[in-house]
Design a protein around this motif. Structure first.
Motif, PDB file in Angstrom:
ATOM      1  N   LEU A 116       0.883  -1.231   0.056  1.00  0.00           N
ATOM      2  CA  LEU A 116       0.049   0.076   0.089  1.00  0.00           C
ATOM      3  C   LEU A 116       0.815   1.255   0.024  1.00  0.00           C
ATOM      4  CD1 LEU A 116      -2.966   1.081   0.473  1.00  0.00           C
ATOM      5  CD2 LEU A 116      -2.650   1.093   2.663  1.00  0.00           C
ATOM      6  N   VAL A 117       0.689   2.253  -1.042  1.00  0.00           N
ATOM      7  CA  VAL A 117       1.130   3.312  -1.061  1.00  0.00           C
ATOM      8  C   VAL A 117       0.005   4.463  -0.764  1.00  0.00           C
ATOM      9  CG1 VAL A 117       2.563   5.125  -2.247  1.00  0.00           C
ATOM     10  CG2 VAL A 117       2.872   2.777  -2.484  1.00  0.00           C
ATOM     11  N   VAL A 118       0.209   5.126   0.338  1.00  0.00           N
ATOM     12  CA  VAL A 118      -0.938   5.841   0.799  1.00  0.00           C
ATOM     13  C   VAL A 118      -0.331   7.252   1.294  1.00  0.00           C
ATOM     14  CG1 VAL A 118      -0.433   5.127   3.344  1.00  0.00           C
ATOM     15  CG2 VAL A 118      -2.901   5.737   2.426  1.00  0.00           C
ATOM     16  N   GLY A 119      -1.401   8.226   1.027  1.00  0.00           N
ATOM     17  CA  GLY A 119      -1.179   9.576   1.350  1.00  0.00           C
ATOM     18  C   GLY A 119      -1.296   9.847   2.818  1.00  0.00           C
ATOM     19  N   THR A 120      -2.102   9.311   3.504  1.00  0.00           N
ATOM     20  CA  THR A 120      -2.279   9.467   4.949  1.00  0.00           C
ATOM     21  C   THR A 120      -3.226   8.454   5.735  1.00  0.00           C
ATOM     22  OG1 THR A 120      -2.875  11.050   6.971  1.00  0.00           O
ATOM     23  CG2 THR A 120      -4.094  11.117   4.807  1.00  0.00           C
ATOM     24  N   PHE A 121      -3.211   8.134   6.889  1.00  0.00           N
ATOM     25  CA  PHE A 121      -4.107   7.406   7.662  1.00  0.00           C
ATOM     26  C   PHE A 121      -4.833   8.541   8.550  1.00  0.00           C
ATOM     27  CE2 PHE A 121      -1.242   3.830   6.452  1.00  0.00           C
ATOM     28  CZ  PHE A 121      -2.117   2.757   6.115  1.00  0.00           C
ATOM     29  N   LEU A 139       3.773   2.162   2.304  1.00  0.00           N
ATOM     30  CA  LEU A 139       4.852   3.240   2.123  1.00  0.00           C
ATOM     31  C   LEU A 139       3.987   4.303   2.030  1.00  0.00           C
ATOM     32  CD1 LEU A 139       7.761   4.434   1.469  1.00  0.00           C
ATOM     33  CD2 LEU A 139       7.220   3.896  -0.927  1.00  0.00           C
ATOM     34  N   ARG A 140       4.768   5.652   2.786  1.00  0.00           N
ATOM     35  CA  ARG A 140       3.852   6.965   2.445  1.00  0.00           C
ATOM     36  C   ARG A 140       4.037   7.357   1.179  1.00  0.00           C
ATOM     37  NH1 ARG A 140       5.201   7.652   7.838  1.00  0.00           N
ATOM     38  NH2 ARG A 140       3.550   8.134   9.150  1.00  0.00           N
ATOM     39  N   ARG A 141       3.146   8.027   0.450  1.00  0.00           N
ATOM     40  CA  ARG A 141       3.183   8.597  -0.783  1.00  0.00           C
ATOM     41  C   ARG A 141       4.063   9.506  -1.072  1.00  0.00           C
ATOM     42  NH1 ARG A 141      -2.066  10.930  -2.830  1.00  0.00           N
ATOM     43  NH2 ARG A 141      -0.799  12.525  -3.229  1.00  0.00           N
ATOM     44  N   ALA A 142       4.380  10.575  -0.003  1.00  0.00           N
ATOM     45  CA  ALA A 142       5.401  11.650  -0.130  1.00  0.00           C
ATOM     46  C   ALA A 142       6.794  11.037  -0.142  1.00  0.00           C
ATOM     47  CB  ALA A 142       4.969  12.434   1.184  1.00  0.00           C
ATOM     48  N   GLU A 143       6.991   9.791   0.192  1.00  0.00           N
ATOM     49  CA  GLU A 143       8.226   9.238   0.455  1.00  0.00           C
ATOM     50  C   GLU A 143       8.562   8.171  -0.845  1.00  0.00           C
ATOM     51  OE1 GLU A 143       8.476   7.416   4.215  1.00  0.00           O
ATOM     52  OE2 GLU A 143       8.404   9.217   5.382  1.00  0.00           O
ATOM     53  N   ALA A 144       7.632   8.134  -1.648  1.00  0.00           N
ATOM     54  CA  ALA A 144       7.677   7.129  -2.474  1.00  0.00           C
ATOM     55  C   ALA A 144       8.491   7.490  -3.763  1.00  0.00           C
ATOM     56  CB  ALA A 144       6.050   6.653  -3.194  1.00  0.00           C
ATOM     57  N   ASP A 145       9.862   7.495  -3.730  1.00  0.00           N
ATOM     58  CA  ASP A 145      10.694   7.795  -5.004  1.00  0.00           C
ATOM     59  C   ASP A 145      10.952   6.450  -5.454  1.00  0.00           C
ATOM     60  OD1 ASP A 145      12.625   6.709  -3.143  1.00  0.00           O
ATOM     61  OD2 ASP A 145      13.547   8.310  -2.723  1.00  0.00           O
ATOM     62  N   GLN A 146      11.899   6.424  -6.604  1.00  0.00           N
ATOM     63  CA  GLN A 146      12.129   5.240  -7.174  1.00  0.00           C
ATOM     64  C   GLN A 146      12.697   4.266  -6.426  1.00  0.00           C
ATOM     65  OE1 GLN A 146      14.952   3.926 -10.845  1.00  0.00           O
ATOM     66  NE2 GLN A 146      13.504   5.517 -11.417  1.00  0.00           N
ATOM     67  N   ASP A 147      13.595   4.412  -5.531  1.00  0.00           N
ATOM     68  CA  ASP A 147      14.556   3.395  -4.783  1.00  0.00           C
ATOM     69  C   ASP A 147      13.519   3.089  -3.683  1.00  0.00           C
ATOM     70  OD1 ASP A 147      16.681   3.663  -6.276  1.00  0.00           O
ATOM     71  OD2 ASP A 147      17.508   5.374  -4.895  1.00  0.00           O
ATOM     72  N   ARG A 148      12.745   3.614  -3.221  1.00  0.00           N
ATOM     73  CA  ARG A 148      11.894   3.171  -1.934  1.00  0.00           C
ATOM     74  C   ARG A 148      10.765   2.335  -2.587  1.00  0.00           C
ATOM     75  NH1 ARG A 148      12.745   8.601   0.272  1.00  0.00           N
ATOM     76  NH2 ARG A 148      13.800   8.538   2.415  1.00  0.00           N
TER      77      ARG A 148
END
Length: 253
Positions: A116-121, A139-148
């Protein structure tokens, strides 16, 4: 609601005539079917993780797909191959009812594990609902870069669980609260309400409605409704007025 899946352009396997030298083109004894087609990428290449991306917002989907498409470790799937992917990646703003329905459907597919890539809970209950729906990693969407994103997918494929430390603490706190309320639903203390819950109940006690509370706290109306509903449900109360009265009697606000 329609949940778009990964869209992968078709790869042509036609071999340009320029790849066959003119001097041998007419006399070659090699049947056309045996001419190598190196430009075609075989599906399910060994060592690659098959992934399907689900998102209600096409912009969110395209962003994640483009990040993963660049990695040789990933084999994106869509259409008829979607249910057979090793990893299903769900990308959402929040875990609402429609997202929960999708997560539950994926949970019953034994061939895939879900990330799950999510903006917020918006609450601990939403986080637990996601975990209960079979989510293996978050994974938080704000942190979802390619490597993560890549690390998340590989961890899921390897059977690992991934949860940011603060979310793990939030989940444990929520579970502990549920356990306390199960053992003694009326054993209330100052820690029963979060600061946000207490603030919203105070505003309700002042006569503010949902829209006014949302403006005053800078939360969405949906968040206000969810927070108050969770308080009422957790404390086993009837409505907002009952919740305010109960909180006042027990010194919670």
């Amino acid at each position: 609601m329609s949940w778009p899946q990964t869209s992968i352009p078709a790869v042509s396997s036609t071999v340009p005539s320029s790849t066959v030298p003119p001097s041998t083109a007419s006399s070659s004894t090699v049947p056309p079917s045996t001419v190598p087609t190196s430009s075609a990428v075989p599906p399910g290449r060994p060592g690659r993780v098959t992934v399907t991306v689900y998102a209600p917002d096409p912009i969110l989907q395209v962003g994640v797909v483009q990040q993963l498409r660049q990695r040789p470790e990933i084999d994106l799937r869509d259409g008829d191959d979607a249910d057979g992917a090793q990893v299903s990646l769900v990308v959402v703003d929040t875990v609402d009812d429609e997202a929960s329905a999708l997560l539950n459907r994926l949970r019953h597919n034994s061939r895939t594990r879900t990330g799950l890539v999510v903006g917020t809970f918006e609450s601990g209950d939403a986080l637990q609902r996601a975990i209960d729906s079979g989510v293996a990693a978050v994974l938080r969407r704000a942190e979802a870069d390619q490597d993560r994103l890549l690390r998340l997918v590989l961890a899921i494929a390897n059977g690992e669980g991934v949860l940011p430390g603060d979310l793990l603490a939030k989940l444990l706190t929520h579970v502990s609260s549920l356990q306390r309320s199960t053992l003694d639903p009326r054993a209330v203390s100052l820690s029963t309400l979060t600061a946000r819950e207490a603030e919203m109940l105070r505003l309700v006690s002042e006569g503010l409605d949902t829209a006014e509370i949302a403006r005053k706290t800078s939360y969405s109306e949906r968040t206000v409704k969810n927070v108050l509903h969770e308080v009422i449900t957790r404390l086993q109360l009837r409505n907002r007025a009952h919740a305010v009265g109960y909180a006042l009697r027990n010194g919670l606000i």
